[in-house]
Design an enzyme around this catalytic site. Structure first.
Site, mmCIF file in Angstrom:
data_model
loop_
_atom_site.group_PDB
_atom_site.id
_atom_site.type_symbol
_atom_site.label_atom_id
_atom_site.label_comp_id
_atom_site.label_asym_id
_atom_site.label_seq_id
_atom_site.Cartn_x
_atom_site.Cartn_y
_atom_site.Cartn_z
ATOM 1 N N LYS A 13 0.817 -1.210 0.000
ATOM 2 C CA LYS A 13 0.000 0.000 0.000
ATOM 3 C C LYS A 13 0.853 1.262 0.000
ATOM 4 O O LYS A 13 0.603 2.193 -0.764
ATOM 5 C CB LYS A 13 -0.932 0.044 1.225
ATOM 6 C CG LYS A 13 -1.918 -1.086 1.309
ATOM 7 C CD LYS A 13 -2.893 -0.885 2.454
ATOM 8 C CE LYS A 13 -2.278 -0.989 3.843
ATOM 9 N NZ LYS A 13 -1.815 -2.336 4.222
ATOM 10 N N ARG A 88 -9.414 1.265 9.169
ATOM 11 C CA ARG A 88 -8.953 -0.079 9.485
ATOM 12 C C ARG A 88 -9.954 -0.851 10.332
ATOM 13 O O ARG A 88 -9.695 -2.003 10.677
ATOM 14 C CB ARG A 88 -7.651 0.053 10.273
ATOM 15 C CG ARG A 88 -6.484 -0.744 9.709
ATOM 16 C CD ARG A 88 -5.325 -0.483 10.637
ATOM 17 N NE ARG A 88 -4.122 -1.159 10.325
ATOM 18 C CZ ARG A 88 -3.110 -0.614 9.631
ATOM 19 N NH1 ARG A 88 -3.217 0.584 9.111
ATOM 20 N NH2 ARG A 88 -2.004 -1.297 9.462
ATOM 21 N N ARG A 127 11.594 -6.932 4.290
ATOM 22 C CA ARG A 127 11.526 -5.483 4.134
ATOM 23 C C ARG A 127 12.776 -4.846 4.722
ATOM 24 O O ARG A 127 13.206 -5.217 5.816
ATOM 25 C CB ARG A 127 10.282 -4.966 4.858
ATOM 26 C CG ARG A 127 9.694 -3.737 4.293
ATOM 27 C CD ARG A 127 8.191 -3.720 4.262
ATOM 28 N NE ARG A 127 7.519 -3.678 5.554
ATOM 29 C CZ ARG A 127 6.205 -3.469 5.670
ATOM 30 N NH1 ARG A 127 5.470 -3.280 4.607
ATOM 31 N NH2 ARG A 127 5.636 -3.467 6.843
ATOM 32 N N ARG A 131 11.353 -1.833 10.387
ATOM 33 C CA ARG A 131 10.267 -1.429 11.282
ATOM 34 C C ARG A 131 10.235 -2.335 12.509
ATOM 35 O O ARG A 131 10.394 -3.545 12.404
ATOM 36 C CB ARG A 131 8.927 -1.516 10.545
ATOM 37 C CG ARG A 131 8.648 -0.296 9.722
ATOM 38 C CD ARG A 131 7.415 -0.444 8.892
ATOM 39 N NE ARG A 131 6.240 -0.914 9.627
ATOM 40 C CZ ARG A 131 5.016 -0.859 9.126
ATOM 41 N NH1 ARG A 131 4.809 -0.363 7.922
ATOM 42 N NH2 ARG A 131 3.990 -1.311 9.821
ATOM 43 N N ARG A 142 -0.208 -8.857 13.422
ATOM 44 C CA ARG A 142 -0.816 -7.858 12.525
ATOM 45 C C ARG A 142 -1.741 -8.514 11.509
ATOM 46 O O ARG A 142 -2.775 -7.956 11.165
ATOM 47 C CB ARG A 142 0.266 -7.015 11.848
ATOM 48 C CG ARG A 142 0.790 -5.919 12.796
ATOM 49 C CD ARG A 142 2.159 -5.424 12.430
ATOM 50 N NE ARG A 142 2.227 -4.896 11.101
ATOM 51 C CZ ARG A 142 3.319 -4.955 10.326
ATOM 52 N NH1 ARG A 142 4.418 -5.532 10.764
ATOM 53 N NH2 ARG A 142 3.292 -4.423 9.141
#
Ligand code: AMP
Length: 184
Positions: A13, A88, A127, A131, A142
């Site tokens: 996203k 969300r 990634r 993070r 998540r």
């Protein structure tokens, strides 16, 4: 053009929202980015949400809605925007609708990035941006939160006839081309 960019964690996203922002010259509003910036700058909001983000849980609806509503009233958003990571939960979607109705505007398109679960986990774990919520346990949390709290938002917008599904597997450019074709 008022767009919601939707999908599970790791669907891409943020990447696609940045490309849309540059292409259409409209702002990209990412609630996750707002929270991370506040945590980095150690603001009151940052202190309040840090443990929530670290756990992979959701920030309370009221807090998120207040931030988004404040932001959307700014003149920058008059010619359209891309919402990324919001709404969300169904109550967030309802609050957004109520606010937009009061302003005489609405969401035009709800873009759902479709990516198989196995690929999501691989993508997040590889990634590069480090993070703090990208560890294997946090990713699982998540994804659980997504299925339970966030996926119902898809049906909310399906009922309104606003959902466009886009295949989110492929190169960044391939996916962006699909998104542009869908929006045309
Ligand atoms: P994201 O960058 O969109 O993956 O968001 C990172 C984290 O910020 C999420 O795991 C939540 O803890 C929090 N967050 C972002 N947007 C929202 C939202 N709309 N509602 C609740 N929590 C959110």
């Amino acid at each position: 053009m008022n767009i919601i960019l939707f999908g599970p964690p790791g669907a891409g996203k943020g990447t696609q929202a940045e490309k849309l922002k540059n292409h259409f010259e409209i702002p990209h509003l990412s609630t996750g980015n707002i929270f991370r910036a506040n945590i980095k700058n150690e603001t009151e909001l940052g202190k309040k949400v840090k443990s929530i983000l670290d756990a992979g849980d959701l920030v309370p609806d009221e807090t998120v809605v207040d931030i988004v509503v404040d932001e959307l009233q700014k003149p920058d958003y008059e010619n359209g925007y891309i919402l990324d990571g919001f709404p969300r939960t169904v109550p967030q979607a309802e609050a957004l609708d109520k606010f937009l109705e009061s302003k005489g505007t609405a969401i035009d398109t709800f873009l759902m990035l479709v990516v198989p679960e196995k690929e999501l986990v691989d993508r997040i774990l590889s990634r590069a941006d480090g993070r703090s919520d990208d560890s294997p346990e946090k990713v699982k949390r998540r994804l659980d939160v997504y299925r339970k709290e966030t996926e119902p938002v898809l049906n909310y917008y399906k009922k309104k006839g606003l959902v466009e599904e886009v295949n989110g597997v492929g190169s960044v450019e391939e996916i962006f081309d699909r998104i542009k074709n869908t929006l045309q």
